[in-house]
Every structure is written in structure tokens, then in C-alpha cells.
Enzyme design. Structure first.
Site, PDB file in Angstrom:
ATOM      1  CG  HIS A  67      -0.301   0.285   2.502  1.00  0.00           C
ATOM      2  ND1 HIS A  67       0.510  -0.634   3.129  1.00  0.00           N
ATOM      3  CD2 HIS A  67      -0.289   1.380   3.301  1.00  0.00           C
ATOM      4  CE1 HIS A  67       0.972  -0.104   4.251  1.00  0.00           C
ATOM      5  NE2 HIS A  67       0.510   1.112   4.378  1.00  0.00           N
ATOM      6  CE  LYS A  72      13.871   0.983   6.733  1.00  0.00           C
ATOM      7  NZ  LYS A  72      14.716  -0.183   6.680  1.00  0.00           N
ATOM      8  CE  LYS A  96       7.457  -3.139  14.771  1.00  0.00           C
ATOM      9  NZ  LYS A  96       8.687  -3.871  15.091  1.00  0.00           N
ATOM     10  CG  ASP A 101       1.272   8.732  11.154  1.00  0.00           C
ATOM     11  OD1 ASP A 101       0.489   7.990  10.526  1.00  0.00           O
ATOM     12  OD2 ASP A 101       0.906   9.484  12.069  1.00  0.00           O
ATOM     13  CE  LYS A 108      11.986  -8.660  11.097  1.00  0.00           C
ATOM     14  NZ  LYS A 108      11.855  -7.432  11.908  1.00  0.00           N
ATOM     15  CB  SER A 364      15.002   2.603   9.632  1.00  0.00           C
ATOM     16  OG  SER A 364      15.904   1.675  10.161  1.00  0.00           O
TER      17      SER A 364
HETATM   18  P1  NAD Z   1      20.011  -9.006  19.534  1.00  0.00           P
HETATM   19  O1  NAD Z   1      20.470 -10.197  18.803  1.00  0.00           O
HETATM   20  O2  NAD Z   1      20.887  -7.798  19.572  1.00  0.00           O
HETATM   21  O3  NAD Z   1      19.684  -9.354  21.077  1.00  0.00           O
HETATM   22  C1  NAD Z   1      18.861 -10.388  21.530  1.00  0.00           C
HETATM   23  C2  NAD Z   1      19.392 -10.829  22.888  1.00  0.00           C
HETATM   24  O4  NAD Z   1      18.493 -11.761  23.487  1.00  0.00           O
HETATM   25  C3  NAD Z   1      20.757 -11.515  22.785  1.00  0.00           C
HETATM   26  O5  NAD Z   1      21.649 -10.926  23.705  1.00  0.00           O
HETATM   27  C4  NAD Z   1      20.436 -12.963  23.147  1.00  0.00           C
HETATM   28  O6  NAD Z   1      21.521 -13.636  23.778  1.00  0.00           O
HETATM   29  C5  NAD Z   1      19.261 -12.792  24.080  1.00  0.00           C
HETATM   30  N1  NAD Z   1      18.454 -14.012  24.221  1.00  0.00           N
HETATM   31  C6  NAD Z   1      18.218 -14.981  23.310  1.00  0.00           C
HETATM   32  N2  NAD Z   1      17.413 -15.930  23.826  1.00  0.00           N
HETATM   33  C7  NAD Z   1      17.144 -15.547  25.090  1.00  0.00           C
HETATM   34  C8  NAD Z   1      16.386 -16.124  26.140  1.00  0.00           C
HETATM   35  N3  NAD Z   1      15.719 -17.258  25.984  1.00  0.00           N
HETATM   36  N4  NAD Z   1      16.339 -15.462  27.328  1.00  0.00           N
HETATM   37  C9  NAD Z   1      16.998 -14.301  27.507  1.00  0.00           C
HETATM   38  N5  NAD Z   1      17.739 -13.719  26.534  1.00  0.00           N
HETATM   39  C10 NAD Z   1      17.815 -14.327  25.357  1.00  0.00           C
HETATM   40  O7  NAD Z   1      18.580  -8.674  18.933  1.00  0.00           O
HETATM   41  P2  NAD Z   1      17.790  -7.313  19.045  1.00  0.00           P
HETATM   42  O8  NAD Z   1      18.066  -6.523  17.828  1.00  0.00           O
HETATM   43  O9  NAD Z   1      18.000  -6.725  20.392  1.00  0.00           O
HETATM   44  O10 NAD Z   1      16.289  -7.841  18.897  1.00  0.00           O
HETATM   45  C11 NAD Z   1      15.572  -8.369  20.005  1.00  0.00           C
HETATM   46  C12 NAD Z   1      14.097  -8.394  19.673  1.00  0.00           C
HETATM   47  O11 NAD Z   1      13.661  -7.072  19.360  1.00  0.00           O
HETATM   48  C13 NAD Z   1      13.696  -9.238  18.462  1.00  0.00           C
HETATM   49  O12 NAD Z   1      12.403  -9.754  18.693  1.00  0.00           O
HETATM   50  C14 NAD Z   1      13.640  -8.219  17.324  1.00  0.00           C
HETATM   51  O13 NAD Z   1      12.775  -8.649  16.280  1.00  0.00           O
HETATM   52  C15 NAD Z   1      13.063  -7.035  18.060  1.00  0.00           C
HETATM   53  N6  NAD Z   1      13.328  -5.740  17.446  1.00  0.00           N
HETATM   54  C16 NAD Z   1      14.586  -5.296  17.178  1.00  0.00           C
HETATM   55  C17 NAD Z   1      14.783  -4.030  16.629  1.00  0.00           C
HETATM   56  C18 NAD Z   1      16.158  -3.447  16.405  1.00  0.00           C
HETATM   57  O14 NAD Z   1      16.239  -2.266  16.017  1.00  0.00           O
HETATM   58  N7  NAD Z   1      17.226  -4.186  16.661  1.00  0.00           N
HETATM   59  C19 NAD Z   1      13.680  -3.236  16.303  1.00  0.00           C
HETATM   60  C20 NAD Z   1      12.391  -3.709  16.579  1.00  0.00           C
HETATM   61  C21 NAD Z   1      12.239  -4.963  17.154  1.00  0.00           C
END
Ligand code: NAD
Length: 473
Positions: A67, A72, A96, A101, A108, A364
């Protein structure tokens, strides 16, 4: 799924949340179907020769909604990833972006590998090969599809992607805008690395500032003094903990996959990270109690729980034992739909992922704008602002006969740098979006929670795009 007692997949959970919100709209069935489904799912395999030998790896890119273009969404590096998960995450990206906005459709990507088991050279090879597969099918480009980091990937991988894309598209002036989350020296924007965590802080602060909502939860107004437990000390968890601590919250518990630690007096997040680097574990941190079963950390005594690791951590199995009054979803999909029903009955407030972790995609978007404009934010106006403020101060000094100290003058006349503008744009985005979804939540007593309100806000915005495009009446 025929038996409602069967465990729903992540994608089914997201769809269930969609359906729950869709019933509050009057959009025609066809339009809702178009909004809900994934527009395109690209699953592929590719051969690589890594230090482990010859391997065939699996990758995905799901483009959920056209849309708005480009679409992204991040690229996940995980050996647990599957198509269902990538689809669910792509859907969440669409909503999201709509909630905050940001004018993108959702997408993904994923590579099914454990990045920790590869050398840096292997990871570069895998990332560049994955990018070539996206280029081959036109699943990447500044106006087409713009990936970003996710679980298991970061700025380094984004730089490899940008470089590969530029190599395949010589002379394309906007090539750097094909991916975000790059290092600043490679076209990234200041503040992107910490944006998701910072956004979580702004969102949580806004929620806690509402006296009426806090009173209902039996909590005092404001984030200051709130006891917080964080699961996951990666990018999102680390920065969310850091900014919440700076905002006056007390980080009482931290969980990583090897175990969790708890100290009701508060944990020094940077000291914990240092300890983990030195010892390989967060356990045995001085002054803290060890919790070897990391999942038990979710059930610790606290006011706010921030799951910031992975999806499906709060389930119908553990939801009833959760003591937090607020679940601030840092990760994508950490609460299952069944768990949410239990939490709602207990009166817990869930601040949904789709809104709360949107700081990353918001910044971003700023990075993408910077890449397209080819100019650093603040470069054109910083000095102009400074001289305008300086002239104002001089006028005040002349009118009052008083003079400002050099410290006061420096603080007041300071023009905005890139980081100031990015953080200001992020704060404005998170604050405005929170109040938008809260208003929807409070506008109809049948809307059960903030998640439904956020979905509703997003569905209506996406529907408006389709109607404006003339595709649906
Ligand atoms: P990351 O890889 O930097 O960190 C994830 C952390 O979680 C790691 O340190 C890992 O060891 C830990 N982990 C894994 N399994 C675990 C468990 N069972 N218990 C406790 N800790 C555990 O990833 P991230 O970028 O921080 O992303 C984390 C979440 O946030 C994901 O769901 C991702 O989709 C979401 N997210 C990330 C962003 C971003 O900008 N990085 C943006 C939006 C959403």
C-alpha cells in the site's frame, strides 16, 4: 486451525490480533483480506563455501503490503527461523509503520543460520550472497524494499548489503538508501543503533505519565522509581535498560539465555555487560541473586517487564504467574494471544510491540531520508540557528542590561546537530503515536487493550491508502 486449544503459530497469533481489531471497523471483507495477507513471499536456497565446507542455506524475504513503497523490515539471522515467523514479522512491520506514520509497507527477511557459529569472513560471504539473491528478484532497492538489522544482524551486515547492492548497481546515486541501520561512516544516521531502546523508553515514559492509567494499575504516576525487569541484553534490551535507568527507573532484573540475575536495589547495566564480557555469563554478578532458569525472570517481583529477546516468551503456561503490572514489549511478538487474555483478566497493561519497538523503523526512515537527500541533518541550518539565537540573546542583554555567562550562552545558542534532530523526531513520533492509540482505546469501552487499539489505528490507515489509491471503494 480447527482445534482452538492447539498452539497457535506466531503468524496465526498475529492474525488473531488482526481479526480482533478488524471487528471494530466497517471495512468490506475484501479490503480486510487484502490488508491481512502477505503480498509476496520469496523463499530460496543458495550455496556457499564457508570455513565449515560446502553448505546450502535457506533464506526468505516476505513483502507484506504494497500500500506504500518501499516496503521495509529487518533481516533475522537465526537457526530457529522459519517461514511462518518471517511472515508474522512482516505483517507486524506494516502495522508498526502505520502506527507511527512511517510511509512504508511492511517486510521481513531471514537467513537460517546461527551467526555465532560462523567466522566474520563466512558471515560476509553469506550476507553478500543473500543480497545477490534479493537483487536477482528485485527484492531490494531504495524505492522497492529496504532491509534493516534484526535479531542476529547489525550495522556490519547492513554495510555489506549496501556495498553489494552498490556494486550491482553502478552509478545509482541513491544506492545507499537500499538498506538502513548502516554504520554512520557508511551512510548511517546518528542515533539509529540505540533508537529502538530509546523509543521504548519514550513510549514507556508516556504510558507511565498518565495518572489515570497508573492509578488503575495501583502504580504511582511517572517512570521514576518503577522496578523494571528486562529479558535480553542485546541491542534492544541493553538500550531500553540504559535509557529507562537514566529516566529514573530501577533495573532490578536482567535475563540472558544462560540465566538471570536479580537485585531489588538495582543493577548497573554497564557493569553487568562488562561482567558478562569478562566471564562469559551474567550469572555471579556481585550483589545479585542468580536465577539459573532464565524463564523464571519473567515472573520476578517488579512493576514493568520488558521482554526484549525473542517472540513467544509469555505464554498461557507462565502468564498467570507474571507479577509485573506493565508488559512493555521490546521484542516482536513476545506475548502469545492466549497469554494476553490471561494478562488482561489480571488487569495487566500490555504496551504492544507494534507501537513500542517502532523507534528503530522510525529512525531508519530518517536514515533513508538522509540517504536520499545526500546531506547530514543539521548541516544546512545549525549555524544559522546559532546566529539567530545569539542575536536574540544580544537583544535580551541590551533590553535588560544583564549579560549571560559564557556557559549559559553556549547552552542557549547551541544549534541542533544530527543526533539532536533524530532524537527529537523520535520523541515526537513515539509520544504522538502513544496518545493516538490510547485515545482509540479509550474511545470505545469494548476495545479491550492497547494492542487492539494499535491494530485498529493501523488497519484504518492502511485501508485509507487502498481507498485513496482507488483500489477499493
Ligand atoms: P540481539 O540479537 O541484539 O539481542 C537479543 C538478545 O536476546 C541476545 O543478547 C540474546 O543472547 C538474548 N536471548 C536470546 N534468547 C534468550 C532467552 N531465551 N532469554 C533471555 N535472553 C535471550 O537482537 P535485538 O536486535 O536486540 O532484537 C531483540 C528483539 O527485538 C527481536 O524480537 C527483534 O525482532 C526485536 N526488534 C529489534 C529491533 C532493532 O532495532 N534491533 C527493532 C524492533 C524490534
Amino acid at each position: 486451525m480447527s482445534n482452538s486449544k492447539e498452539k497457535l503459530s506466531f503468524f496465526e497469533n498475529v492474525n488473531r490480533n488482526f481479526d480482533r481489531a478488524a471487528q471494530f471497523t466497517s471495512h468490506p471483507k475484501g479490503l480486510l483480506e487484502q490488508i491481512k495477507g502477505c503480498n509476496s513471499v520469496y523463499a530460496f536456497q543458495f550455496p556457499v563455501r564457508t570455513s565449515k565446507g560446502f553448505e546450502v542455506l535457506h533464506g526468505w524475504r516476505v513483502e507484506h503490503s504494497y500500500h506504500k513503497l518501499p516496503v521495509k523490515g529487518g533481516i533475522r539471522y537465526s537457526d530457529f527461523v522459519d517461514e511462518d515467523e518471517v511472515k508474522a514479522l512482516a505483517v507486524l512491520m506494516t502495522f508498526k509503520c502505520a502506527v507511527v506514520d512511517v510511509p512504508f509497507g511492511g517486510a521481513k527477511g531471514a537467513i537460517k543460520i546461527n551467526p555465532k557459529s560462523y567466522t566474520v569472513t563466512d558471515l560476509e560471504l553469506i550476507t553478500r550472497r543473500y543480497t545477490a539473491e534479493l537483487i536477482r528478484k528485485n527484492y531490494i532497492g531504495p524505492g522497492v524494499d529496504v532491509p534493516a538489522p534484526d535479531y542476529g544482524s547489525g550495522p556490519r551486515e547492513m554495510a555489506w548489503i549496501a556495498d553489494t547492492y552498490a556494486a550491482f548497481n553502478p552509478g545509482k546515486i541513491d544506492a545507499l538508501a537500499c538498506v538502513t541501520g548502516k554504520p554512520v561512516a557508511e551512510g548511517g544516521v546518528r542515533g539509529r543503533t540505540e533508537a529502538t531502546g530509546r523509543g521504548i523508553y519514550y513510549g514507556l515514559r508516556e504510558a507511565c505519565d498518565n495518572a489515570e492509567d497508573m492509578k488503575k494499575l495501583g502504580l504511582t504516576q511517572g517512570l521514576s522509581g518503577k522496578r523494571v525487569v528486562v529479558q535480553g541484553l542485546g541491542n534492544v534490551g541493553y538500550y531500553a535498560s540504559k535509557f529507562c535507568h537514566e529516566g529514573g527507573a530501577i533495573i532490578v532484573g536482567l535475563a540472558e539465555y544462560e540465566g538471570a540475575i536479580y537485585n531489588p536495589k538495582g543493577l548497573d547495566i554497564d557493569a553487568v555487560v562488562k561482567h558478562r564480557k569478562e566471564t562469559g555469563s551474567i550469572l555471579k554478578f556481585p550483589g545479585a541473586k542468580d536465577i539459573p532458569n532464565t524463564l523464571e525472570a519473567l515472573e520476578l517481583e517488579c512493576d514493568v517487564l520488558i521482554p526484549a529477546a525473542l517472540e513467544e516468551q509469555i505464554t498461557d503456561e507462565n502468564a498467570s504467574r507474571i507479577k509485573a503490572k506493565i508488559i512493555a514489549e521490546g521484542a516482536n511478538g513476545p506475548t502469545t494471544a492466549d497469554a494476553e487474555e490471561i494478562l488482561l483478566k489480571k488487569g495487566v497493561m500490555v504496551i504492544p510491540d507494534m507501537y513500542l519497538n517502532a523507534g528503530g523503523v522510525t529512525v531508519s526512515y530518517f536514515e533513508w531520508l538522509k540517504n536520499l537527500s545526500h546531506v547530514r541533518f543539521g548541516r544546512m541550518d545549525k549555524r544559522f540557528e546559532q546566529s539567530a539565537f545569539d542575536k536574540m540573546l544580544q537583544a535580551v542583554e541590551q533590553a535588560t542590561g544583564k549579560s549571560f555567562s559564557s556557559f549559559e550562552r553556549k547552552e542557549i545558542v547551541k544549534g541542533a546537530d544530527e543526533i539532536d534532530l533524530v532524537n527529537s523526531g523520535l520523541e515526537e513520533t513515539m509520544t504522538t503515536a502513544y496518545n493516538q492509540i490510547r485515545e482509540i482505546w479509550k474511545s470505545n469501552s469494548k476495545i479491550p487493550d492497547l494492542r487492539t487499539a494499535a491494530f485498529l489505528s493501523a488497519i484504518n490507515k492502511v485501508a485509507t491508502s487502498y481507498v485513496d489509491l482507488g483500489i477499493f471503494p
